[in-house]
Design an enzyme around this catalytic site. Structure first.
Site, PDB file in Angstrom:
ATOM      1  N   LYS A 113       1.013  -1.172  -0.030  1.00  0.00           N
ATOM      2  CA  LYS A 113      -0.161  -0.080  -0.096  1.00  0.00           C
ATOM      3  C   LYS A 113       1.092   1.281  -0.105  1.00  0.00           C
ATOM      4  O   LYS A 113       2.210   1.255   0.632  1.00  0.00           O
ATOM      5  CB  LYS A 113      -0.844   0.057   1.253  1.00  0.00           C
ATOM      6  CG  LYS A 113      -2.116   0.973   1.160  1.00  0.00           C
ATOM      7  CD  LYS A 113      -3.348   0.249   0.365  1.00  0.00           C
ATOM      8  CE  LYS A 113      -4.700   1.128   0.334  1.00  0.00           C
ATOM      9  NZ  LYS A 113      -5.460   0.045  -0.533  1.00  0.00           N
TER      10      LYS A 113
HETATM   11  P1  NAD Z   1     -12.797   7.635  -2.990  1.00  0.00           P
HETATM   12  O1  NAD Z   1     -12.000   8.645  -2.503  1.00  0.00           O
HETATM   13  O2  NAD Z   1     -13.288   7.309  -4.289  1.00  0.00           O
HETATM   14  O3  NAD Z   1     -14.208   7.968  -2.162  1.00  0.00           O
HETATM   15  C1  NAD Z   1     -14.253   7.949  -0.909  1.00  0.00           C
HETATM   16  C2  NAD Z   1     -15.641   8.572  -0.567  1.00  0.00           C
HETATM   17  O4  NAD Z   1     -15.736   8.680   0.907  1.00  0.00           O
HETATM   18  C3  NAD Z   1     -16.174   9.985  -0.843  1.00  0.00           C
HETATM   19  O5  NAD Z   1     -17.435  10.029  -1.178  1.00  0.00           O
HETATM   20  C4  NAD Z   1     -15.703  10.633   0.405  1.00  0.00           C
HETATM   21  O6  NAD Z   1     -16.429  11.955   0.065  1.00  0.00           O
HETATM   22  C5  NAD Z   1     -16.214   9.895   1.387  1.00  0.00           C
HETATM   23  N1  NAD Z   1     -15.549  10.105   2.803  1.00  0.00           N
HETATM   24  C6  NAD Z   1     -14.460  10.626   2.847  1.00  0.00           C
HETATM   25  N2  NAD Z   1     -14.095  10.868   4.075  1.00  0.00           N
HETATM   26  C7  NAD Z   1     -15.234  10.535   4.765  1.00  0.00           C
HETATM   27  C8  NAD Z   1     -15.851  10.758   6.353  1.00  0.00           C
HETATM   28  N3  NAD Z   1     -14.943  10.945   7.248  1.00  0.00           N
HETATM   29  N4  NAD Z   1     -17.078  10.336   6.380  1.00  0.00           N
HETATM   30  C9  NAD Z   1     -17.902  10.088   5.285  1.00  0.00           C
HETATM   31  N5  NAD Z   1     -17.484   9.870   4.058  1.00  0.00           N
HETATM   32  C10 NAD Z   1     -16.212   9.975   3.752  1.00  0.00           C
HETATM   33  O7  NAD Z   1     -12.139   6.407  -2.227  1.00  0.00           O
HETATM   34  P2  NAD Z   1     -12.720   4.817  -2.811  1.00  0.00           P
HETATM   35  O8  NAD Z   1     -11.745   4.546  -3.896  1.00  0.00           O
HETATM   36  O9  NAD Z   1     -14.287   4.880  -3.148  1.00  0.00           O
HETATM   37  O10 NAD Z   1     -12.414   4.250  -1.404  1.00  0.00           O
HETATM   38  C11 NAD Z   1     -13.438   3.858  -0.469  1.00  0.00           C
HETATM   39  C12 NAD Z   1     -12.764   2.875   0.607  1.00  0.00           C
HETATM   40  O11 NAD Z   1     -12.807   1.746  -0.200  1.00  0.00           O
HETATM   41  C13 NAD Z   1     -11.410   3.087   1.094  1.00  0.00           C
HETATM   42  O12 NAD Z   1     -11.424   2.286   2.337  1.00  0.00           O
HETATM   43  C14 NAD Z   1     -10.600   2.273   0.104  1.00  0.00           C
HETATM   44  O13 NAD Z   1      -9.452   1.819   0.778  1.00  0.00           O
HETATM   45  C15 NAD Z   1     -11.543   1.069  -0.138  1.00  0.00           C
HETATM   46  N6  NAD Z   1     -11.197   0.284  -1.310  1.00  0.00           N
HETATM   47  C16 NAD Z   1     -11.288   0.870  -2.649  1.00  0.00           C
HETATM   48  C17 NAD Z   1     -10.991   0.143  -3.725  1.00  0.00           C
HETATM   49  C18 NAD Z   1     -10.928   0.826  -5.200  1.00  0.00           C
HETATM   50  O14 NAD Z   1     -10.948  -0.117  -6.006  1.00  0.00           O
HETATM   51  N7  NAD Z   1     -10.846   2.170  -5.297  1.00  0.00           N
HETATM   52  C19 NAD Z   1     -10.886  -1.144  -3.587  1.00  0.00           C
HETATM   53  C20 NAD Z   1     -10.818  -1.593  -2.391  1.00  0.00           C
HETATM   54  C21 NAD Z   1     -11.067  -0.850  -1.178  1.00  0.00           C
END
Ligand code: NAD
Length: 422
Positions: A113
């Site tokens: 990561k």
């Molecule tokens: P992103 O940046 O696209 O979206 C994050 C979202 O969370 C946004 O809508 C943001 O406004 C919201 N957010 C941020 N802080 C917040 C808070 N304190 N309270 C409420 N909402 C909040 O990120 P993503 O890629 O969608 O990732 C989200 C989660 O999923 C993370 O934990 C990431 O590690 C995990 N994840 C992502 C992927 C991927 O392919 N992108 C894969 C596996 C896991």
């Protein structure tokens, strides 16, 4: 009702959460203490200072990390996150989850990561590009298609991956397999952008069938409306016939008992507007989101949001589906277990992203493009098989899904370590 900007999150680092969950499964497997140590310790940690020329001429220096947790089963793989709270322990915990995730999916990768401690909302696009290029320069020595392959995570996207590809290729020659989650026109895979949300939906469909909690017409609440949350909402609405009744982002949330207008909300969000400004629903705070009674509760934002102190005793749902990494603290996990609320753990539920990243990497190495349908079919087969393995072991051992998922992953990584002579 007003929407608060920053909802409460546990200060427990992802590293501590992972270690606590690891212990339970390691004990179930009677894993030797030396093997526990190998599986918990990172293979390699890189911390760099990243000086960036800002638009006003100043130089600002950011701290950044790339942690390779384990590479016994293949090159390290994992996203890069831009966040003000990204620090060593968070990145390490998330790197470990990647090791378990790739092992559980049985794809030929280890776990890594990256993180930059930065608030990207305060940077211009050019500053973001300079930051990304500088960070890539500083860590490129440990990257590569057979070493370590980054991907998007919180606050990074296909454009950021394109800059990483360009910077890496300028040193090593054109190397599309060095990074995944790229734009399609630069060698990205069809279906990668929606893959995490799609994988979550496939897991929910399996669980719904096995445990008699139908998805059609089900009430779903989603925290986070970024890559994971928004695609999940779209797919559940259009392909599963579920009713998404509440969603939120960092600005706050919106709730409509009869079901939100998901296509309208997606268009609103695509126009750069926060969820809290959506008018066709009741405005709620992120804290109030947890109080909405529902069938499926899907945290898809950040880690440490389901805690003993805030919401674990009051959450009113049939199943928690962890779209985000580490949204539930270990004590909250135990409370949910005692209350009989099942949790589908992160590294099973959200593994669709890394699985399609694997297909992207394979396509780049093959120099051949798969169809979107082929990607979705392969994803469904891979994640469904992993789900079935977890379900069966959980039943056989009488343990929660999380412990079963850890046991399968730990077993696979330990076997690879032993075969390599450790
Ligand atoms: P992103 O940046 O696209 O979206 C994050 C979202 O969370 C946004 O809508 C943001 O406004 C919201 N957010 C941020 N802080 C917040 C808070 N304190 N309270 C409420 N909402 C909040 O990120 P993503 O890629 O969608 O990732 C989200 C989660 O999923 C993370 O934990 C990431 O590690 C995990 N994840 C992502 C992927 C991927 O392919 N992108 C894969 C596996 C896991």
């Amino acid at each position: 009702m007003t929407a608060t900007a920053r909802p409460s999150r546990s200060t427990m680092a992802a590293k501590a959460i992972v270690e606590s969950q690891f212990d339970r499964a390691a004990t179930l497997l009677s894993l030797e203490s030396y093997m526990r140590r190998i599986l918990l310790s990172p293979f390699r940690e890189v911390q760099v200072e990243v000086p960036v020329r800002m638009d006003d001429g100043r130089i600002e220096v950011f701290t950044a990390y790339r942690i390779q947790h384990n590479g016994a089963r293949g090159p390290c793989k994992g996203g890069i996150r831009y966040h003000p709270e990204a620090d060593h322990d968070e990145v390490l915990g998330l790197a470990a989850i990647m090791t378990w995730k790739t092992a559980l999916m049985d794809i030929p990768f280890g776990g890594a990561k990256g993180g930059v401690t930065v608030d990207p909302t305060k940077l211009s696009k050019l500053e973001l590009e300079r930051l990304t290029r500088r960070f890539t320069q500083r860590i490129s020595i440990v990257l590569g298609p057979y070493r370590d392959i980054p991907a998007p995570d919180v606050n990074t996207n296909a454009q950021v991956m394109a800059w990483i590809l360009d910077e890496f290729s300028s040193r090593h020659g054109y190397t599309p397999a060095a990074v995944t989650g790229k734009p399609i026109s630069l060698g990205g895979s069809l279906g990668r952008e929606e893959a995490t949300g799609r994988g979550i939906m496939y897991v929910m469909m399996e669980y719904a069938r096995d445990f008699g909690i139908p998805l059609t017409g089900a009430r779903v609440v989603i925290q986070g409306f970024g890559n994971v949350g928004s695609h999940l909402a779209r797919l559940l609405h259009t392909e599963a016939g579920a009713k998404v009744i509440a969603v939120s982002d960092v600005s706050g949330g919106t709730y409509k008992d009869g079901g939100l207008d998901v296509p309208g909300l997606l268009a609103h969000s695509a126009a750069g507007k926060p969820v809290s400004e959506w008018r066709d629903g009741k405005a709620i705070t992120n804290d109030e989101l947890w109080t909405v009674p529902c069938d499926w509760l899907c945290p898809c934002a950040l880690g440490g949001v389901i805690t003993r102190e805030s919401n674990a005793t009051t959450i009113d749902c049939k199943v928690v589906v962890e779209g985000a990494n580490e949204p539930t603290t270990p004590t909250a996990d135990l409370i949910l277990e005692e209350r009989g609320v099942p949790v589908i753990p992160d590294f099973l539920a959200n593994a669709g992203g890394v699985t399609v990243s694997y297909y992207e990497w394979a396509q780049n190495l093959q120099q051949y493009r798969w169809t979107h349908e082929q990607v979705n079919n392969e994803l469904r087969a891979t994640i469904t098989k992993a789900y079935a393995g977890v379900r069966d072991l959980a039943k056989q051992k009488g343990v929660p899904f999380r412990t079963a998922a850890y046991a399968i992953a730990l077993q696979r990584v330990a076997e690879a370590e032993r075969l390599r002579g450790n």
